[in-house]
Design a protein around this motif. Sequence first.
Motif, short mmCIF file in Angstrom:
data_model
loop_
_atom_site.label_atom_id
_atom_site.label_comp_id
_atom_site.label_asym_id
_atom_site.label_seq_id
_atom_site.Cartn_x
_atom_site.Cartn_y
_atom_site.Cartn_z
N LYS A 13 0.85 -1.19 0.00
CA LYS A 13 0.00 0.00 0.00
C LYS A 13 0.88 1.23 0.00
N LYS A 14 0.49 2.20 -0.84
CA LYS A 14 1.25 3.44 -0.91
C LYS A 14 0.90 4.29 0.32
N MET A 15 1.95 4.75 0.98
CA MET A 15 1.73 5.58 2.15
C MET A 15 1.30 6.99 1.72
N PRO A 16 0.54 7.67 2.57
CA PRO A 16 0.26 9.08 2.29
C PRO A 16 1.58 9.85 2.25
N GLN A 17 1.62 10.88 1.43
CA GLN A 17 2.83 11.68 1.29
C GLN A 17 2.45 13.16 1.34
N VAL A 18 3.30 13.94 2.00
CA VAL A 18 3.17 15.39 1.98
C VAL A 18 4.50 15.98 1.55
N LYS A 19 4.42 17.15 0.90
CA LYS A 19 5.63 17.85 0.44
C LYS A 19 5.49 19.32 0.79
N GLY A 103 8.17 4.48 17.62
CA GLY A 103 7.31 5.58 18.05
C GLY A 103 5.88 5.41 17.62
N ASP A 104 5.16 6.52 17.67
CA ASP A 104 3.71 6.52 17.48
C ASP A 104 3.26 6.43 16.03
N PHE A 105 4.15 6.69 15.09
CA PHE A 105 3.79 6.53 13.69
C PHE A 105 3.91 5.05 13.32
N ASN A 106 3.05 4.58 12.42
CA ASN A 106 3.22 3.23 11.86
C ASN A 106 4.39 3.25 10.88
N ALA A 107 4.58 4.38 10.22
CA ALA A 107 5.73 4.59 9.33
C ALA A 107 5.95 6.10 9.23
N PHE A 114 18.32 20.42 0.37
CA PHE A 114 18.75 21.81 0.45
C PHE A 114 19.56 22.12 -0.81
N THR A 115 19.19 23.17 -1.54
CA THR A 115 19.87 23.50 -2.79
C THR A 115 20.26 24.97 -2.78
N LYS A 116 21.54 25.25 -3.08
CA LYS A 116 22.00 26.64 -3.21
C LYS A 116 21.29 27.27 -4.40
N ASN A 117 20.81 28.48 -4.19
CA ASN A 117 20.13 29.24 -5.25
C ASN A 117 20.67 30.66 -5.16
N GLY A 118 21.91 30.85 -5.64
CA GLY A 118 22.57 32.14 -5.48
C GLY A 118 22.83 32.38 -4.00
N GLU A 119 22.34 33.52 -3.49
CA GLU A 119 22.48 33.84 -2.05
C GLU A 119 21.33 33.24 -1.24
N LYS A 120 20.42 32.56 -1.93
CA LYS A 120 19.26 31.97 -1.27
C LYS A 120 19.42 30.45 -1.20
N THR A 121 18.47 29.79 -0.53
CA THR A 121 18.48 28.34 -0.41
C THR A 121 17.08 27.81 -0.70
N ASP A 122 16.99 26.87 -1.62
CA ASP A 122 15.71 26.18 -1.87
C ASP A 122 15.65 24.98 -0.93
N LEU A 123 14.54 24.83 -0.26
CA LEU A 123 14.34 23.73 0.68
C LEU A 123 13.12 22.93 0.25
N ASP A 124 13.33 21.64 0.05
CA ASP A 124 12.24 20.71 -0.30
C ASP A 124 12.17 19.65 0.77
N LEU A 125 10.99 19.44 1.32
CA LEU A 125 10.75 18.40 2.31
C LEU A 125 9.70 17.45 1.76
N THR A 126 10.02 16.16 1.73
CA THR A 126 9.07 15.13 1.33
C THR A 126 8.95 14.16 2.48
N LEU A 127 7.72 13.87 2.89
CA LEU A 127 7.48 12.99 4.03
C LEU A 127 6.43 11.95 3.66
N ASP A 128 6.78 10.67 3.82
CA ASP A 128 5.83 9.57 3.69
C ASP A 128 5.53 9.10 5.10
N TYR A 129 4.26 8.89 5.40
CA TYR A 129 3.90 8.54 6.77
C TYR A 129 2.69 7.61 6.78
#
Length: 168
Positions: A13-19, A103-107, A114-129
């Motif tokens: 079964k595919k777990m729910p995912q948030v990004k 812990g309390d999660f089943n998964a 983290f990606t350099k973007n000039g003087e900035k930083t791009d942040l991507d979070l992917t979570l399967d739970y």
Amino acid sequence: QPEPSTANPEPPKKMPQVKSQITINAPFETVWNLAQNVESFPKIMPDLDGVEILEESSPAPDVKRTVTKWNGRIKQFNRSIVWTEEDFWNSTSGECQFRQLEGDFNAYEGVWKFTKNGEKTDLDLTLDYAIEIPLVGALMKSVIQKLMQGNCDMMTGALQKEAERMAA
């Protein structure tokens, strides 16, 4: 010996995912170092009561491994949530892969990127739970999905706010 089964096994079964994705107006190093300072997260994230580092090691020159215990709250269900997580911080790829050890999660697993973007930083979070809360039926799965999405957005937003404050 039993005959091998010819029935098709059920696919996992595919777990729910948030990004959550955000661009932070702060240098990569500031964001990267802040993100690894998980013990400070309760100061910038209201639903988090505590984070404790249990172990730290370096399995490779560019990799830091941490095991941390997290204590949070799901205020909508008046419930605390506790888990122990293993993180692998790879400074070469700018990624942190994490998974719940217990812990309390089943998964609970995912990746911070983290990606350099000039003087900035791009942040991507992917979570399967996966989480089963007693007395919470299928109708609540979408509520939990929204809560998990909100939590990820709150986490990336808190990192953005703190990193930008530090960089100012």
